[in-house]
Motif scaffolding. Structure first.
Motif, PDB file in Angstrom:
ATOM      1  N   SER A 165       9.067  11.858   1.713  1.00  0.00           N
ATOM      2  CA  SER A 165       8.612  13.239   1.609  1.00  0.00           C
ATOM      3  C   SER A 165       8.015  13.466   0.223  1.00  0.00           C
ATOM      4  O   SER A 165       8.697  13.271  -0.791  1.00  0.00           O
ATOM      5  CB  SER A 165       9.767  14.213   1.828  1.00  0.00           C
ATOM      6  N   GLY A 166       6.766  13.887   0.210  1.00  0.00           N
ATOM      7  CA  GLY A 166       6.110  14.190  -1.050  1.00  0.00           C
ATOM      8  C   GLY A 166       6.717  15.396  -1.747  1.00  0.00           C
ATOM      9  O   GLY A 166       6.498  15.603  -2.939  1.00  0.00           O
ATOM     10  N   SER A 207       4.434   5.514   3.172  1.00  0.00           N
ATOM     11  CA  SER A 207       3.651   6.686   3.535  1.00  0.00           C
ATOM     12  C   SER A 207       4.317   7.915   2.938  1.00  0.00           C
ATOM     13  O   SER A 207       5.479   8.191   3.220  1.00  0.00           O
ATOM     14  CB  SER A 207       3.582   6.804   5.064  1.00  0.00           C
ATOM     15  N   VAL A 208       3.574   8.637   2.111  1.00  0.00           N
ATOM     16  CA  VAL A 208       4.088   9.864   1.494  1.00  0.00           C
ATOM     17  C   VAL A 208       3.431  11.035   2.212  1.00  0.00           C
ATOM     18  O   VAL A 208       2.213  11.172   2.200  1.00  0.00           O
ATOM     19  CB  VAL A 208       3.787   9.911  -0.023  1.00  0.00           C
ATOM     20  N   THR A 209       4.259  11.843   2.867  1.00  0.00           N
ATOM     21  CA  THR A 209       3.743  12.980   3.626  1.00  0.00           C
ATOM     22  C   THR A 209       4.229  14.287   3.007  1.00  0.00           C
ATOM     23  O   THR A 209       5.272  14.326   2.347  1.00  0.00           O
ATOM     24  CB  THR A 209       4.185  12.897   5.100  1.00  0.00           C
ATOM     25  N   TYR A 210       3.474  15.338   3.277  1.00  0.00           N
ATOM     26  CA  TYR A 210       3.755  16.631   2.658  1.00  0.00           C
ATOM     27  C   TYR A 210       4.019  17.737   3.673  1.00  0.00           C
ATOM     28  O   TYR A 210       4.303  18.865   3.295  1.00  0.00           O
ATOM     29  CB  TYR A 210       2.598  17.034   1.742  1.00  0.00           C
ATOM     30  N   HIS A 247      -4.043  14.899   2.468  1.00  0.00           N
ATOM     31  CA  HIS A 247      -4.964  15.631   3.340  1.00  0.00           C
ATOM     32  C   HIS A 247      -4.692  15.318   4.804  1.00  0.00           C
ATOM     33  O   HIS A 247      -4.072  14.304   5.129  1.00  0.00           O
ATOM     34  CB  HIS A 247      -6.409  15.249   3.001  1.00  0.00           C
ATOM     35  N   ASN A 248      -5.214  16.171   5.671  1.00  0.00           N
ATOM     36  CA  ASN A 248      -5.150  15.915   7.113  1.00  0.00           C
ATOM     37  C   ASN A 248      -6.354  15.089   7.516  1.00  0.00           C
ATOM     38  O   ASN A 248      -7.489  15.396   7.132  1.00  0.00           O
ATOM     39  CB  ASN A 248      -5.136  17.232   7.889  1.00  0.00           C
ATOM     40  N   TYR A 249      -6.103  14.035   8.292  1.00  0.00           N
ATOM     41  CA  TYR A 249      -7.169  13.174   8.813  1.00  0.00           C
ATOM     42  C   TYR A 249      -6.666  12.506  10.074  1.00  0.00           C
ATOM     43  O   TYR A 249      -5.491  12.597  10.413  1.00  0.00           O
ATOM     44  CB  TYR A 249      -7.622  12.146   7.771  1.00  0.00           C
ATOM     45  N   SER A 250      -7.558  11.841  10.784  1.00  0.00           N
ATOM     46  CA  SER A 250      -7.164  11.193  12.028  1.00  0.00           C
ATOM     47  C   SER A 250      -7.875   9.846  12.152  1.00  0.00           C
ATOM     48  O   SER A 250      -8.687   9.474  11.288  1.00  0.00           O
ATOM     49  CB  SER A 250      -7.496  12.095  13.227  1.00  0.00           C
ATOM     50  N   TYR A 251      -7.566   9.128  13.222  1.00  0.00           N
ATOM     51  CA  TYR A 251      -8.133   7.812  13.480  1.00  0.00           C
ATOM     52  C   TYR A 251      -8.765   7.789  14.863  1.00  0.00           C
ATOM     53  O   TYR A 251      -8.232   8.398  15.792  1.00  0.00           O
ATOM     54  CB  TYR A 251      -7.030   6.742  13.489  1.00  0.00           C
ATOM     55  N   THR A 252      -9.840   7.012  15.016  1.00  0.00           N
ATOM     56  CA  THR A 252     -10.329   6.729  16.360  1.00  0.00           C
ATOM     57  C   THR A 252      -9.349   5.755  17.004  1.00  0.00           C
ATOM     58  O   THR A 252      -8.538   5.117  16.315  1.00  0.00           O
ATOM     59  CB  THR A 252     -11.731   6.093  16.334  1.00  0.00           C
ATOM     60  N   PHE A 253      -9.418   5.621  18.315  1.00  0.00           N
ATOM     61  CA  PHE A 253      -8.528   4.708  19.017  1.00  0.00           C
ATOM     62  C   PHE A 253      -8.653   3.285  18.466  1.00  0.00           C
ATOM     63  O   PHE A 253      -7.650   2.608  18.223  1.00  0.00           O
ATOM     64  CB  PHE A 253      -8.833   4.737  20.525  1.00  0.00           C
ATOM     65  N   GLU A 254      -9.891   2.820  18.273  1.00  0.00           N
ATOM     66  CA  GLU A 254     -10.125   1.466  17.769  1.00  0.00           C
ATOM     67  C   GLU A 254      -9.532   1.278  16.375  1.00  0.00           C
ATOM     68  O   GLU A 254      -8.977   0.230  16.055  1.00  0.00           O
ATOM     69  CB  GLU A 254     -11.624   1.140  17.748  1.00  0.00           C
ATOM     70  N   ILE A 260       0.837  -1.201   0.000  1.00  0.00           N
ATOM     71  CA  ILE A 260       0.000   0.000   0.000  1.00  0.00           C
ATOM     72  C   ILE A 260       0.872   1.252   0.000  1.00  0.00           C
ATOM     73  O   ILE A 260       1.842   1.342   0.754  1.00  0.00           O
ATOM     74  CB  ILE A 260      -0.901   0.048   1.242  1.00  0.00           C
ATOM     75  N   LEU A 261       0.490   2.199  -0.821  1.00  0.00           N
ATOM     76  CA  LEU A 261       1.069   3.530  -0.798  1.00  0.00           C
ATOM     77  C   LEU A 261       0.013   4.441  -0.175  1.00  0.00           C
ATOM     78  O   LEU A 261      -1.067   4.603  -0.733  1.00  0.00           O
ATOM     79  CB  LEU A 261       1.418   4.009  -2.209  1.00  0.00           C
ATOM     80  N   VAL A 262       0.294   4.968   1.005  1.00  0.00           N
ATOM     81  CA  VAL A 262      -0.621   5.897   1.673  1.00  0.00           C
ATOM     82  C   VAL A 262      -0.160   7.293   1.298  1.00  0.00           C
ATOM     83  O   VAL A 262       0.898   7.739   1.723  1.00  0.00           O
ATOM     84  CB  VAL A 262      -0.607   5.715   3.205  1.00  0.00           C
TER      85      VAL A 262
END
Length: 132
Positions: free
Chosen positions: A108-109, A79-82, A56-63, A50-52
């Motif tokens: 780094s994107g 993981s490609v981050t900007y 965009h900015n997003y988050s996860y619940t604990f579960e 997987i290439l993530v």
């Protein structure tokens, strides 16, 4: 091919690599992770990566943090981050899931990261097949 799911899109890049882009502001829930898993299991009944692409900015619940990226055939995650926020969120998630020993690498994107990430994923997939 690009598929729209409730949280974003998944693009099929090759027979064994998918690119995930989560929508801006999404809070990934356990249900969204289950949708994600079901889709990937259907598309990839064999080893895959997987290439993530963290556009965009997003988050996860604990579960969701405890569940994400738990698929048996998943061999590598790029993981490609900007920005620093995206990089820090990736580091926090990896730390929380350290016991899972993910094969994950961040790129780094802003420095041709997507291209480098795809090359790395292809190498990791080949290596994982040799090790089997």
């Amino acid at each position: 091919m690009i598929f729209d799911l409730s949280f974003g899109t998944i693009g099929i890049i090759s027979e064994n690599i998918a690119e995930v882009i989560v929508n801006e502001g999404t809070i990934m829930t356990l249900e969204m992770c289950e949708e994600y898993d079901a889709f990937l299991e259907e598309q990839f009944p064999h080893p895959f990566a997987i290439l993530v692409n963290k556009l965009h900015n997003y988050s996860y619940t604990f579960e969701a943090k405890l569940h994400i990226a738990s698929l048996e055939n998943l061999r590598a995650i790029a993981s490609v981050t900007y920005n620093e926020h995206g990089a820090q969120e990736t580091k926090k998630l990896v730390k929380r899931r350290a016991a899972d020993n993910w094969n994950l690498k961040e790129f780094s994107g802003l420095q041709m990261g997507r291209h480098k990430a795809l090359e790395w994923l292809e190498t990791e997939l080949v290596d994982s097949m040799i090790k089997k």
